[in-house]
Design an enzyme around this catalytic site. Structure first.
Site, mmCIF file in Angstrom:
data_model
loop_
_atom_site.group_PDB
_atom_site.id
_atom_site.type_symbol
_atom_site.label_atom_id
_atom_site.label_comp_id
_atom_site.label_asym_id
_atom_site.label_seq_id
_atom_site.Cartn_x
_atom_site.Cartn_y
_atom_site.Cartn_z
ATOM 1 N N TYR A 161 0.858 -1.188 0.000
ATOM 2 C CA TYR A 161 0.000 0.000 0.000
ATOM 3 C C TYR A 161 0.892 1.235 0.000
ATOM 4 O O TYR A 161 1.581 1.512 0.973
ATOM 5 C CB TYR A 161 -0.888 -0.048 1.238
ATOM 6 C CG TYR A 161 -1.830 1.129 1.432
ATOM 7 C CD1 TYR A 161 -2.142 2.007 0.400
ATOM 8 C CD2 TYR A 161 -2.435 1.341 2.671
ATOM 9 C CE1 TYR A 161 -3.011 3.062 0.585
ATOM 10 C CE2 TYR A 161 -3.313 2.387 2.870
ATOM 11 C CZ TYR A 161 -3.595 3.246 1.822
ATOM 12 O OH TYR A 161 -4.462 4.302 2.014
ATOM 13 N N LYS B 67 -1.155 -1.336 -4.190
ATOM 14 C CA LYS B 67 -2.269 -0.401 -4.072
ATOM 15 C C LYS B 67 -1.662 0.994 -4.158
ATOM 16 O O LYS B 67 -0.987 1.444 -3.236
ATOM 17 C CB LYS B 67 -3.012 -0.576 -2.755
ATOM 18 C CG LYS B 67 -4.109 0.472 -2.523
ATOM 19 C CD LYS B 67 -4.701 0.388 -1.124
ATOM 20 C CE LYS B 67 -5.707 1.518 -0.874
ATOM 21 N NZ LYS B 67 -6.262 1.482 0.492
#
Length: 304
Positions: free
Chosen positions: A137, A165
């Site tokens: 992320y 992400k």
């Protein structure tokens, strides 16, 4: 390791609470089942939207267990790792692995602003401990650590890292990543109001926020884009965009839990210091959501 090649819509689920701030297991499970029945492809527990910063490690494991039971192997359940130290992250990963999660979403750091060397070492340590597929992320806006394409290229030798992400807010990053790392990673867009743009540039999926309340509509957007039905997708996206803007906010938890209430799919209970929005702020959100509900495309409507 077999790369799962995750793709599609993976909501970052909200954690449901009782009024006294205890975890609402039944409410959380019910909301997960609602999303799965409306076509989501996977889910992530206890991210920023899931109020991870207010949960103990043991509570995060409890939410992962609730999600695994509710999903009942219908979709992959990823546990988000957002601890303040690598040591605690590894302890959490060990517990989540014992529960049987499909993989992890890992954050480079939460409080300490690491440089690239430290952030990459942290990601490697978590991935090697997980021994399961990992999504990195990247959110420099919120966490001030930016793992750029060249850093992800340097991490490409770690077999457990399979997806990214990307939430830097610069849509050019999708193309830059593809040009640098090719198809080595699955790319997910983590900014709700860049979903159309990211999918148009070849992203593999969406880490959705508003999709928690409007899962079928979000899946329809993904399906239309993958089918290259861009005009239809654009009309759906333009309908959703005023709500999607509410995810890009310091108050995303408050905003999206209010959306849940207005859409009839959740409660507004959260943990202090977060409090429900009030006054003009609240009236604005109510206006945005009520307009969306009044003009909701029937062919894509989520079922209760």
């Amino acid at each position: 390791m077999s790369n799962p090649r995750w793709q599609g819509v993976f909501p970052a689920i909200t954690t449901k609470f009782h009024p006294d701030e205890r975890i609402d297991a039944e409410g959380t499970a019910r909301h997960i089942d609602f999303q799965i029945r409306n076509g989501i492809h996977g889910l992530v527990t206890c991210g920023s939207l899931g109020e991870a910063s207010t949960l103990t490690l043991e509570e995060k494991l409890e939410v992962a267990r609730i999600a695994l039971d509710a999903a009942a192997s219908r979709v992959p359940v990823l546990a988000n790792v957002s601890e303040t130290s690598t040591r605690e992250a590894l302890r959490y990963i060990e517990g989540a692995n014992k529960l049987g999660v499909a993989g992890f979403m890992v954050m480079p750091s939460v409080i300490y602003v690491a440089d690239a060397r430290e952030a990459m070492a942290n990601v490697r340590a978590m991935a090697n401990a997980a021994q399961k597929p990992v999504m990195v992320y990247n959110n420099p806006v919120a966490y001030r650590v930016d793992l750029k394409p060249e850093h992800m290229l340097a991490l490409a030798d770690c077999e457990w890292i399979t997806a990214i992400k990307e939430s830097c807010g610069d849509i050019r990053r999708i193309t830059d990543l593809r040009n640098t790392v090719g198809d080595r990673y699955q790319l997910f867009c983590g900014v709700d109001d860049l979903a159309y743009e990211a999918l148009a540039l070849g992203a593999d999926g969406l880490l959705a926020g508003v999709g928690c309340a409007f899962p079928r509509e979000t899946v329809a957007l993904y399906d239309l884009m993958k089918a290259k039905r861009f005009d239809e997708a654009l009309r759906l996206y333009q309908w959703m965009t005023p709500m999607l803007h509410l995810d890009v906010s310091n108050k995303l938890v408050q905003n999206l839990k209010l959306i849940d209430v207005l859409a009839g799919v959740g409660t507004e209970h959260m943990r202090l210091p977060r409090m429900p929005v009030i006054g003009e702020e609240r009236e604005f959100i109510i206006g945005v959501v009520n307009k969306a509900l009044a003009t909701r495309p029937a062919e894509y409507r989520s079922i209760d």
